[in-house]
Design an enzyme around this catalytic site. Structure first.
Site, PDB file in Angstrom:
ATOM      1  N   LYS A 154       0.862  -1.180   0.000  1.00 38.42           N
ATOM      2  CA  LYS A 154       0.000   0.000   0.000  1.00 38.42           C
ATOM      3  C   LYS A 154       0.899   1.230   0.000  1.00 38.42           C
ATOM      4  CE  LYS A 154      -4.394   1.129   2.210  1.00 38.42           C
ATOM      5  NZ  LYS A 154      -5.187   0.945   3.440  1.00 38.42           N
TER       6      LYS A 154
HETATM    7  O1  G3P Z   1      -9.043   2.060   3.862  1.00 38.97           O
HETATM    8  C1  G3P Z   1      -8.877   3.322   4.404  1.00 38.97           C
HETATM    9  C2  G3P Z   1      -9.810   3.445   5.572  1.00 38.97           C
HETATM   10  O2  G3P Z   1      -9.376   2.640   6.590  1.00 38.97           O
HETATM   11  C3  G3P Z   1     -10.003   4.818   6.065  1.00 38.97           C
HETATM   12  O3  G3P Z   1     -11.222   4.799   6.737  1.00 38.97           O
HETATM   13  O4  G3P Z   1     -12.948   5.610   8.254  1.00 38.97           O
HETATM   14  O5  G3P Z   1     -10.530   6.158   8.668  1.00 38.97           O
HETATM   15  O6  G3P Z   1     -11.752   7.230   6.797  1.00 38.97           O
HETATM   16  P1  G3P Z   1     -11.623   6.025   7.658  1.00 38.97           P
END
Ligand code: G3P
Length: 218
Positions: A84
């Site tokens: 990643k």
């Molecule tokens: O895959 C990226 C994700 O984990 C981000 O999620 O909810 O932290 O915006 P969030």
């Protein structure tokens, strides 16, 4: 559409793997930090549980050289590891190099069609567009997803559009409508996708009627 689970929690991953629902796993430094276990150990354990791409993120975003070194390290842990890479000028250099080497990448922290286009040109395997964080700014996060799906098809890129930062079932509905290749979903959201009150009510009535009538399989 493929489902990846967006977590580094082994219990959650085990549960969805047993449900046969998970095609891959995405982790990030925040998710790993929450678990309080080692990076390499966690990724290797996830790879042993899920037969699919497992994203492990590099962290030296300001240096292509350092990121490349980290990328080679994580890629050596298991054949299912996908590196990643945070999007940016340095990241794009790394994606190009890893693509040449046949190492798969998940380009992360993207929010716009132009970013996704650059990542696709560099050969990114998965184009992660974050929807929840854009919605948080009172803007439609799915717009870039819809546009990126069109872009990938129009120009026949091999990259797959991955909807990230999903927060609720409507994000999954919209991902399906957009024709996204993958949605990465937190465990709690994945559980919600099974639920409908009419399913529970209907099942209750079928069970009651069956029992009241004294039906059986003999
Ligand atoms: O895959 C990226 C994700 O984990 C981000 O999620 O909810 O932290 O915006 P969030």
């Amino acid at each position: 559409m493929k489902f990846f689970i967006d977590t580094a929690n082994l219990d959650e991953i085990r549960t969805v793997a047993e449900m046969g629902l998970v095609d891959g796993v995405t982790t990030n430094p925040t998710l790993l930090a929450k678990e309080g276990r080692g990076f390499k150990q966690t990724i290797k354990e996830i790879c042993a549980m899920v037969d699919g791409p497992v994203s492990a993120e590099v962290v030296s975003a300001s240096s292509a050289e350092k990121m490349l070194e980290e990328a080679h390290t994580v890629a050596s842990w298991h054949p299912n590891v996908v590196v990643k890479i945070p999007f940016g000028p340095e990241g794009v250099k790394v994606i190009r190099q890893l693509t040449k080497e046949g190492i798969r990448t998940n380009v992360t922290l993207m929010f716009s069609l132009t970013q996704a286009h650059i990542a696709a040109k560099a050969g990114g395997t998965f184009l992660s567009l974050f929807v929840g964080r854009v919605d948080d700014m009172a803007t439609d996060g799915m717009e870039a997803v819809r546009d990126a799906v069109d872009m990938v098809h129009t120009y026949s890129f091999a990259s797959e559009v991955l909807v990230a930062s999903t927060r609720h079932p409507l994000h999954i509905v919209e991902s399906l409508r957009a024709g996204a290749h993958i949605a990465t979903v937190p465990f709690k959201t994945l559980e919600l996708l099974y639920k409908h009150p009419l399913t529970d009510l209907g099942l209750g009535k079928f069970t009651d009627d069956w029992q009241k009538a004294g039906l059986n399989f003999d």
